[in-house]
Design an enzyme around this catalytic site. Sequence first.
Site, PDB file in Angstrom:
ATOM      1  N   TRP A   8      -3.125  17.471   4.345  1.00 44.29           N
ATOM      2  CA  TRP A   8      -2.238  16.739   5.262  1.00 44.29           C
ATOM      3  C   TRP A   8      -1.845  17.624   6.432  1.00 44.29           C
ATOM      4  O   TRP A   8      -1.776  17.163   7.575  1.00 44.29           O
ATOM      5  CB  TRP A   8      -1.016  16.199   4.521  1.00 44.29           C
ATOM      6  N   LYS A  11       6.576   6.401  -1.395  1.00 44.99           N
ATOM      7  CA  LYS A  11       6.793   7.235  -2.590  1.00 44.99           C
ATOM      8  C   LYS A  11       8.262   7.074  -2.995  1.00 44.99           C
ATOM      9  O   LYS A  11       8.588   6.116  -3.676  1.00 44.99           O
ATOM     10  CB  LYS A  11       6.371   8.659  -2.313  1.00 44.99           C
ATOM     11  N   ASP A  43       6.734  17.162   7.559  1.00 48.34           N
ATOM     12  CA  ASP A  43       6.172  16.012   6.863  1.00 48.34           C
ATOM     13  C   ASP A  43       6.796  16.038   5.473  1.00 48.34           C
ATOM     14  O   ASP A  43       6.480  16.910   4.659  1.00 48.34           O
ATOM     15  CB  ASP A  43       4.641  16.156   6.786  1.00 48.34           C
TER      16      ASP A  43
HETATM   17  C1  LIG Z   1       2.352  14.797   2.343  1.00 44.37           C
HETATM   18  C2  LIG Z   1       1.624  13.610   2.900  1.00 44.37           C
HETATM   19  N1  LIG Z   1       1.492  13.473   4.227  1.00 44.37           N
HETATM   20  C3  LIG Z   1       0.854  12.432   4.776  1.00 44.37           C
HETATM   21  C4  LIG Z   1       0.297  11.443   3.989  1.00 44.37           C
HETATM   22  C5  LIG Z   1      -0.403  10.280   4.643  1.00 44.37           C
HETATM   23  O1  LIG Z   1       0.454   9.195   4.577  1.00 44.37           O
HETATM   24  P1  LIG Z   1       0.057   7.726   5.048  1.00 44.37           P
HETATM   25  O2  LIG Z   1      -0.925   7.206   4.078  1.00 44.37           O
HETATM   26  O3  LIG Z   1       1.385   7.021   5.037  1.00 44.37           O
HETATM   27  O4  LIG Z   1      -0.499   7.831   6.427  1.00 44.37           O
HETATM   28  C6  LIG Z   1       0.418  11.524   2.601  1.00 44.37           C
HETATM   29  C7  LIG Z   1      -0.165  10.481   1.740  1.00 44.37           C
HETATM   30  O5  LIG Z   1      -0.124  10.523   0.551  1.00 44.37           O
HETATM   31  C8  LIG Z   1       1.092  12.633   2.055  1.00 44.37           C
HETATM   32  O6  LIG Z   1       1.225  12.756   0.720  1.00 44.37           O
END
Ligand SMILES: Cc1ncc(COP(=O)(O)O)c(C=O)c1O
Length: 355
Positions: free
Chosen positions: A100, A192, A168
């Site tokens: 991520w 989540k 994030d």
């Molecule tokens: C820490 C983290 N950042 C970003 C994301 C991406 O999120 P999204 O699917 O809402 O774009 C996730 C998805 O699980 C995540 O766990």
Amino acid sequence: MTHNFCAGPSILDKSVLNKIAQAYSDYNNTGLALVETSHRTDTFMEIIEGAQQLLKELLQLPEHYEVLFLTGGASSQFYMVPMNVLNENQTAAYINTGTWAQKAIKEAQLFGNTKTIASSEEAKFTYIPKELPTTDGFRYLHLTTNNTIYGTQYRSGYPQVNCPLVADMSSDILSEPRDMTQFDLIYAGAQKNLGPVGSTIVIINKALLGQVDRKIPTMLNYQTHINRGSVFNTPPVMSIYGCYENLKWIKEQGLDNIRDRNKAKAELFYNTVDKLSCFYTTVAKEDRSVMNATFHIKEEAASQAFEELCKEAAIVGIKGHRSVGGFRASMYNALKLESVEALAEVMNQIEAKFG
Ligand SMILES: Cc1ncc(COP(=O)(O)O)c(C=O)c1O
């Protein structure tokens, strides 16, 4: 009872799910389902304003923070943050703790310079880098508070920085009381600990905005959504309603109690892994995530047997992320201790057979 260890979308408390189900047919005896109610009505304004207020209250956010409900997932924040905050001639610092973070870096490079000032890539992201060079002169430092895929989490505080801090927090927001004022911008996909998938929460210190030279498309400009209270366009009504109900549930539980329960679940899980010879985790002990515990099984036969026993015990969502394999137990707020007990029981059975 199904034990839901999914990483996201993930478990929500039954009482919250019942509220959402009811709102799909008749919201609050209005004779209308919420999905057929205009987002311009008092009915919806009460919901979105209530959710924003409650989030501010639970996170103890001072007045200079705005809470936005947007769309596009946390993934859209990978580009919205630099588009709104980083000028072409400026540099943003990033900590690379896995997939991520890497996606966030890639998007930021479209708007300005980036510098990865710390990384755990050389150890397959099994720890959180703690030693950082100075952060003087960076436009901001971006970090991922909990690495959903690798099972690492900042457990003993965040870095002290000399520039704005951006996080994030998708997979551990509201999992424990936390001083949010050390951050200038926080974002999280709802799916989540916040509520049902569909909305993305952005929390911004307003002082961070209004300093970039580029033209920003209206929908991608944070200021648009601040000015219009997150209803510039049609928002994801049901997701926001679900978040509101879930935030009320968190308030009823108390964030201190949620933290204690999350800690108890994680302790039970990691103690079980550490005690049993068939199982192991590669994550550094001090960085083990309370939300997503990643683990492996030494033998292939034991691994197959484990999956079968999980099925029999109604344990779902236990497979690791496809990019890393192995297993992962996601233990978000609504997961009960008894679900982790059920998992530990299965692990003990595997040990009895293969250990
Ligand atoms: C820490 C983290 N950042 C970003 C994301 C991406 O999120 P999204 O699917 O809402 O774009 C996730 C998805 O699980 C995540 O766990």
